[in-house]
Every structure is written in structure tokens, then in C-alpha cells.
Design a protein around this motif. Sequence first.
Motif, PDB file in Angstrom:
ATOM      1  N   PHE A  98     -61.849  54.910  65.332  1.00  0.00           N
ATOM      2  CA  PHE A  98     -60.857  55.844  65.869  1.00  0.00           C
ATOM      3  C   PHE A  98     -59.469  55.382  65.460  1.00  0.00           C
ATOM      4  O   PHE A  98     -59.312  54.300  64.873  1.00  0.00           O
ATOM      5  CB  PHE A  98     -60.966  56.007  67.397  1.00  0.00           C
ATOM      6  N   VAL A  99     -58.476  56.216  65.784  1.00  0.00           N
ATOM      7  CA  VAL A  99     -57.081  55.875  65.503  1.00  0.00           C
ATOM      8  C   VAL A  99     -56.370  55.735  66.842  1.00  0.00           C
ATOM      9  O   VAL A  99     -56.404  56.652  67.668  1.00  0.00           O
ATOM     10  CB  VAL A  99     -56.399  56.993  64.671  1.00  0.00           C
ATOM     11  N   PRO A 134     -48.352  63.188  59.329  1.00  0.00           N
ATOM     12  CA  PRO A 134     -49.443  64.013  58.777  1.00  0.00           C
ATOM     13  C   PRO A 134     -50.787  63.273  58.740  1.00  0.00           C
ATOM     14  O   PRO A 134     -51.840  63.900  58.863  1.00  0.00           O
ATOM     15  CB  PRO A 134     -48.959  64.353  57.358  1.00  0.00           C
ATOM     16  N   VAL A 135     -50.755  61.950  58.583  1.00  0.00           N
ATOM     17  CA  VAL A 135     -52.003  61.172  58.600  1.00  0.00           C
ATOM     18  C   VAL A 135     -52.616  61.233  60.003  1.00  0.00           C
ATOM     19  O   VAL A 135     -53.826  61.414  60.164  1.00  0.00           O
ATOM     20  CB  VAL A 135     -51.742  59.693  58.190  1.00  0.00           C
ATOM     21  N   VAL A 136     -51.753  61.100  61.010  1.00  0.00           N
ATOM     22  CA  VAL A 136     -52.233  61.180  62.399  1.00  0.00           C
ATOM     23  C   VAL A 136     -52.816  62.571  62.647  1.00  0.00           C
ATOM     24  O   VAL A 136     -53.890  62.711  63.248  1.00  0.00           O
ATOM     25  CB  VAL A 136     -51.073  60.884  63.397  1.00  0.00           C
ATOM     26  N   TYR A 143     -56.324  62.893  61.263  1.00  0.00           N
ATOM     27  CA  TYR A 143     -57.363  62.302  62.119  1.00  0.00           C
ATOM     28  C   TYR A 143     -57.518  63.079  63.421  1.00  0.00           C
ATOM     29  O   TYR A 143     -58.599  63.122  64.001  1.00  0.00           O
ATOM     30  CB  TYR A 143     -57.064  60.818  62.373  1.00  0.00           C
ATOM     31  N   GLU A 144     -56.419  63.698  63.850  1.00  0.00           N
ATOM     32  CA  GLU A 144     -56.469  64.563  65.049  1.00  0.00           C
ATOM     33  C   GLU A 144     -57.468  65.701  64.790  1.00  0.00           C
ATOM     34  O   GLU A 144     -58.289  66.026  65.644  1.00  0.00           O
ATOM     35  CB  GLU A 144     -55.073  65.132  65.289  1.00  0.00           C
ATOM     36  N   SER A 145     -57.403  66.273  63.595  1.00  0.00           N
ATOM     37  CA  SER A 145     -58.278  67.410  63.273  1.00  0.00           C
ATOM     38  C   SER A 145     -59.746  66.972  63.216  1.00  0.00           C
ATOM     39  O   SER A 145     -60.650  67.797  63.322  1.00  0.00           O
ATOM     40  CB  SER A 145     -57.860  68.066  61.947  1.00  0.00           C
ATOM     41  N   LEU A 146     -59.976  65.662  63.074  1.00  0.00           N
ATOM     42  CA  LEU A 146     -61.350  65.135  63.072  1.00  0.00           C
ATOM     43  C   LEU A 146     -61.750  64.632  64.466  1.00  0.00           C
ATOM     44  O   LEU A 146     -62.829  64.065  64.649  1.00  0.00           O
ATOM     45  CB  LEU A 146     -61.476  63.976  62.068  1.00  0.00           C
ATOM     46  N   VAL A 199     -54.288  51.339  63.837  1.00  0.00           N
ATOM     47  CA  VAL A 199     -53.275  51.369  64.889  1.00  0.00           C
ATOM     48  C   VAL A 199     -51.997  51.953  64.271  1.00  0.00           C
ATOM     49  O   VAL A 199     -51.373  51.328  63.406  1.00  0.00           O
ATOM     50  CB  VAL A 199     -53.026  49.952  65.460  1.00  0.00           C
ATOM     51  N   LEU A 200     -51.661  53.159  64.690  1.00  0.00           N
ATOM     52  CA  LEU A 200     -50.523  53.859  64.087  1.00  0.00           C
ATOM     53  C   LEU A 200     -49.484  54.220  65.143  1.00  0.00           C
ATOM     54  O   LEU A 200     -49.786  54.279  66.341  1.00  0.00           O
ATOM     55  CB  LEU A 200     -51.017  55.133  63.380  1.00  0.00           C
ATOM     56  N   GLY A 201     -48.273  54.459  64.674  1.00  0.00           N
ATOM     57  CA  GLY A 201     -47.166  54.789  65.573  1.00  0.00           C
ATOM     58  C   GLY A 201     -45.878  54.469  64.850  1.00  0.00           C
ATOM     59  O   GLY A 201     -45.878  53.718  63.855  1.00  0.00           O
TER      60      GLY A 201
END
Length: 215
Positions: free
Chosen positions: A126-127, A169-171, A174-177, A26-28
Motif C-alpha cells: 500500500f501507499v 499524480p502518483v498518489v 495509487y488512489e485509483s487502485l 511512504v509519500l507526502g
Amino acid sequence: MGSATEATKDISENLLGDKKVTVVFVLGGPGSGKGTQCANIVEHYGFTHLSAGDLLRAEIKSGSENGTMIQNMIKEGKIVPSEVTIKLLQTAILENGNDKFLIDGFPRNEENRAAFERVTGIVPEFVLFFDCSEEEMERRLLGRNQGRVDDNIETIKKRFKVFVESSLPVVEHYESLGKVKRIDAAKPIPEVFEDIKVIFSSLASKVMKLVIISS
Ligand SMILES: Nc1ncnc2c1ncn2[C@@H]1O[C@H](COP(=O)(O)OP(=O)(O)O)[C@@H](O)[C@H]1O
Ligand SMILES: Nc1ccn([C@H]2C[C@H](O)[C@@H](COP(=O)(O)OP(=O)(O)O)O2)c(=O)n1
Ligand SMILES: [Mg+2]
């Protein structure tokens, strides 16, 4: 003398052993509502909530030898070295009987992400990404009232900078995945949870389908 076998043993001691877990990161940004919504998810979907920030604050309180270093870094809005945070997360996962975890506020930088993957072998399901403007996050943090050493305007500005430079950049990784589920976190609390429910209900039905197929 450190033999190859000993080295392997050292690494394997850091793994989760046989424990298989489902993890959602859980990111933000700071104040985007991660902790608030994690409590809702726990209540409705049976996950265990592990907040990296809460674990670090508990470590300070416990009087651990790392306490002063952690406290200073949090006050400066900096990210604590991965080995400390990962150890706390790993212990919390192993001590818990549950196998579904919401890991809140981690990974916060590339070092966190790569080290966690290397040490635990865990790949997130997932993120969940909370998207919110800095203006709104600042308002929320200044009104949070939990007596935190980092909820003051000076530290908040530093945390925003770290978030943009190190956490986003971490998000993006995971976006690219194709693993990011983005939530409009600027809405009121109940509306944000309605959007989250759609995601977690479809995860629950996916798990049910797997159970039916495999039984
Ligand atoms: N959607 C929302 N709208 C308004 N205030 C919110 C919302 N979500 C959380 N808050 C409030 O904002 C503050 C920060 O929320 P919190 O869940 O601690 O965020 P985070 O864990 O991302 O820093 C808390 O005081 C919380 O009650
Ligand atoms: N992975 C992490 C998570 C938090 N920390 C430290 C640095 C962060 O600014 C503080 C507070 O994190 P926390 O997730 O509790 O903060 P917010 O809920 O986003 O406001 O803890 C860290 O060093 N590494
Ligand atoms: Mg939080």
C-alpha cells in the motif's frame, strides 16, 4: 553485437532475482513527517527504512561520478533521473537481509513509478500518504536544522511546485487502485503515529492469518 539473449540478460540483471519483498511506499510533501514516522515504524514493526533522499545524499558524499549532478538537482528541488535512484534502492534492498521495506520519498513522479515497477517488478502493499498543508510543511522545513541545501525558502517553493505537479499524480494513480492509506500528518508526532499503528497492526495480523492458513 547485441543479441536477443544478451538483451534479456541485461534486463534480468536489473531484477531482484528470487528475493521476494513487502514494500510500502511512504509519500507526502516535503516536511510532512515521512522520515520521522518511518523511524517509529521501524522500531515497532520490523521494517527497514529506505529514504530515497538519504540514499541520494549519501551518493553525493561518497564522491560518486553522479554526485555533482545529484547535488545540483536537489538544490533546484528537481527530481533526479529514475535510473540513478532505482539503482540505489535496488542495491539497498539486495544488500539487506530484511524482506520488509518502507520506501520513503519514492516514487516522486510518474517516471519513478513506472521505471521502478518495470525494473524490479515490485508492486507496493500500500501507499502511506502524509496529508499536510503547505503552511505547516514550510514551518517544519525551515525549523528542520539538518544543514540541508534544499531547506531554504527559495528551494522549498520549488519543491512544493514539483510535489503538486509531479508527485501528487502518483498518489492519485495509487488512489485509483485503492492502495492509498491517507494520514492526517498535521497532528502532533505521537498522534500521527497512533493513526499509523492502526494501519500497520492490521497489516501484521493479516500476515499472521496467512501464516496460519498456509501452515
Ligand atoms: N507531526 C509533526 N509535528 C510537528 N513537527 C514535525 C512532525 N513530524 C515531523 N516534524 C518535524 O518536521 C521536520 C520535518 O520532518 P521529516 O520527518 O524530516 O519530514 P519529511 O521526511 O517528510 O520531509 C523535522 O524537523 C521533524 O522533527
Ligand atoms: N525519488 C526521489 C527522492 C528524492 N529526490 C531528491 C529531490 C528531493 O527534493 C530531494 C530530497 O528528498 P527527501 O525525500 O530527502 O526530502 P523530504 O524528506 O521530502 O524533505 O531528493 C529525488 O530526486 N528523487
Ligand atoms: Mg525525509
